[in-house]
Design an enzyme around this catalytic site. Structure first.
Site, mmCIF file in Angstrom:
data_model
loop_
_atom_site.group_PDB
_atom_site.id
_atom_site.type_symbol
_atom_site.label_atom_id
_atom_site.label_comp_id
_atom_site.label_asym_id
_atom_site.label_seq_id
_atom_site.Cartn_x
_atom_site.Cartn_y
_atom_site.Cartn_z
ATOM 1 N N GLN A 68 0.813 -1.220 0.000
ATOM 2 C CA GLN A 68 0.000 0.000 0.000
ATOM 3 C C GLN A 68 0.842 1.265 0.000
ATOM 4 O O GLN A 68 0.312 2.371 -0.158
ATOM 5 C CB GLN A 68 -0.934 0.005 1.209
ATOM 6 N N CYS A 74 -5.088 0.263 3.661
ATOM 7 C CA CYS A 74 -4.990 -1.143 4.074
ATOM 8 C C CYS A 74 -6.321 -1.875 3.963
ATOM 9 O O CYS A 74 -6.375 -3.042 3.561
ATOM 10 C CB CYS A 74 -4.456 -1.241 5.500
ATOM 11 N N HIS A 371 -5.750 -0.715 11.660
ATOM 12 C CA HIS A 371 -5.154 -1.377 10.497
ATOM 13 C C HIS A 371 -5.954 -2.635 10.163
ATOM 14 O O HIS A 371 -6.391 -3.357 11.051
ATOM 15 C CB HIS A 371 -3.708 -1.747 10.792
ATOM 16 N N ASN A 393 -0.277 -9.276 5.252
ATOM 17 C CA ASN A 393 -0.295 -7.823 5.382
ATOM 18 C C ASN A 393 -0.206 -7.181 3.993
ATOM 19 O O ASN A 393 -0.176 -7.874 2.975
ATOM 20 C CB ASN A 393 0.870 -7.378 6.281
#
Length: 452
Positions: A68, A74, A371, A393
């Site tokens: 990102q 995110c 997040h 992630n």
């Protein structure tokens, strides 16, 4: 002699503090350490990592992680990472990305419209909007990168999807700070003029100003991000080295063909908010929080952590990753792949812990979701209870284990606040609850925070 105000740091108080400090030899060691190295290095517990080997009893095979970059997208990346697995499985692909910049572009435009409409509606109140907490709240931060699951759903339902190669990143899609700053001030400027017009009874002029401002903001975002194609071809290589070309697709037809509305709407947001104002097994919404003005409202079902984990595990067993939101501010080891509340011994160094009761941390602003990522695996004990979790992630492949992380169960239970679950896994009671009119909370509620 002037009387010392109660609670002031007077001379006597200072002498006591300094004397106690000097009498503790540990302070000298800590001072020497902190003068040269970061706090996380000084408090690191080297044995913690050995308790989190990256091996899992359930592990979904997923594609390489995305990045990102310098943006707070995110929640969009996590949502698209979930959907790309569906598409890749259907098309037998080994590697694939959906266009994050396409969804993020329309998110920014829709958020701008959402803020302008909210400010316009609040300006019509009989009372002075400048004394209204909601008006001031929207005015302070009308647009940013963050979001929640239902906001992601609204964007995909309205604008569809497209492969990344059909709408690529630009500098500003990956570096959003400057445009956010500019658009925030454009919205605030609009509010200052619109409020005066409405006070003068010129509602029609205020509406025209809103339309003009919205067009200017959309133009800015198109200039910085590009104008998405109306139609495109989807060309890809299968794992069997076959080249497939699907022509004349629109974003909406691509979404319907390769994902489908039913699949996207099959998910429900669960939260774990153990606070006095939110009983478990009740659904909640957050007022004035959203992006698509006419879209679906936020709907959270609050459940105990044990139930949330049970449902997450059930979804992983079905081979479906889990979109989730957590607070990644705590106990993150930047030099390894672990999130673990045993990794850093802050109490011995600071004299106090940095975390406390989960519900109280939410209420007092010490912690909240910030997040979003995907849960793609879990390690279970002989009783089917989680020991650690595998996380995908969106910080690129040069972090963690090629972009993947391991979360300890103790960290997970403390700092995970939201998970999105297939409704078919909910029991009958839970499915009935989410159909009811939710209880309303203001946008500054802890469950109104956005994943960035």
């Amino acid at each position: 002699m002037k009387k010392t105000q109660n609670g002031a740091l007077d001379q006597g108080t200072w002498e006591k503090i300094k004397q106690n400090y000097e009498n503790n030899p540990l302070n000298k060691v800590i001072r020497h350490s902190l003068s040269r190295i970061p706090l996380n290095h000084a408090t690191y517990e080297p044995q913690a990592l050995s308790q989190l080997p990256p091996h899992f009893s359930i592990s979904i095979e997923t594609m390489p992680v995305c990045n990102q970059k310098a943006s707070g997208r995110c929640w969009i990346f996590a949502g698209l990472n979930l959907l790309r697995e569906v598409i890749a499985k259907k098309c037998n692909m080994a590697r694939f990305e959906l266009s994050q910049s396409y969804i993020a572009l329309y998110d920014k435009i829709e958020k701008s419209n959402f803020a302008l409409e909210t400010l316009l509606s609040l300006s019509n109140k009989d009372t002075d909007p400048m004394n209204d907490r909601l008006y001031r709240f929207i005015l302070s931060s009308p647009i940013n990168d963050g979001g929640q699951w239902d906001m992601f759903t609204n964007l995909v339902l309205k604008y569809g999807l497209m492969p990344k190669e059909n709408f690529l990143e630009t500098f500003h899609s990956s570096n959003t700070k400057d445009l956010d700053f500019a658009v925030t001030h454009a919205i605030q400027h609009f509010a200052s003029i619109a409020l005066s017009l409405i006070k003068e009874g010129k509602e029609e002029e205020a509406r025209k100003l809103k339309d003009k401002t919205m067009e200017e903001i959309a133009t800015l975002f198109f200039n910085a991000n590009g104008l998405p194609p109306k139609t495109f071809s989807f060309q890809y290589d299968t794992k069997d080295h076959e080249v497939i070309v699907d022509k004349d697709l629109t974003p909406q037809s691509f979404f319907e063909k390769y994902v489908g509305k039913d699949f996207l709407l099959s998910f429900q947001s669960l939260i774990n908010s153990p606070t006095y104002d939110k009983p478990f097994y009740q659904n909640y919404t957050i007022d004035a929080l959203g992006n698509v003005w006419e879209g679906k409202k936020i709907n959270h079902l609050n459940v105990p952590m044990e139930r949330m984990e049970e449902l997450i595990i059930a979804q992983l067993k079905k081979g479906i990753p889990v979109w989730f939101g957590s607070d990644v501010s705590f106990y993150r080891d930047h030099d390894s792949y672990a999130w673990d509340d045993k990794s850093f011994d802050y109490a011995s160094t600071l004299g106090f812990p940095i975390d406390f009761n989960k519900g109280e941390m939410l209420i007092y602003g010490a912690s909240a979701m910030n997040h979003a990522m995907l849960i793609v695996g879990v390690d279970l004990d002989e009783n089917e209870r989680p020991l650690k979790w595998k996380i995908e992630n969106s910080w690129g492949e040069n972090n963690g284990l090629s972009g993947y992380y391991v979360m300890s169960e103790s960290w997970f239970s403390k700092f995970v606040y939201q998970a999105v679950i297939d409704c078919s896994l909910l029991n009958e009671k839970e499915r009935e609850i989410i159909k009811k009119e939710p209880l309303h909370f203001p946008p500054w509620d802890p469950m109104g925070t956005l994943a960035k």
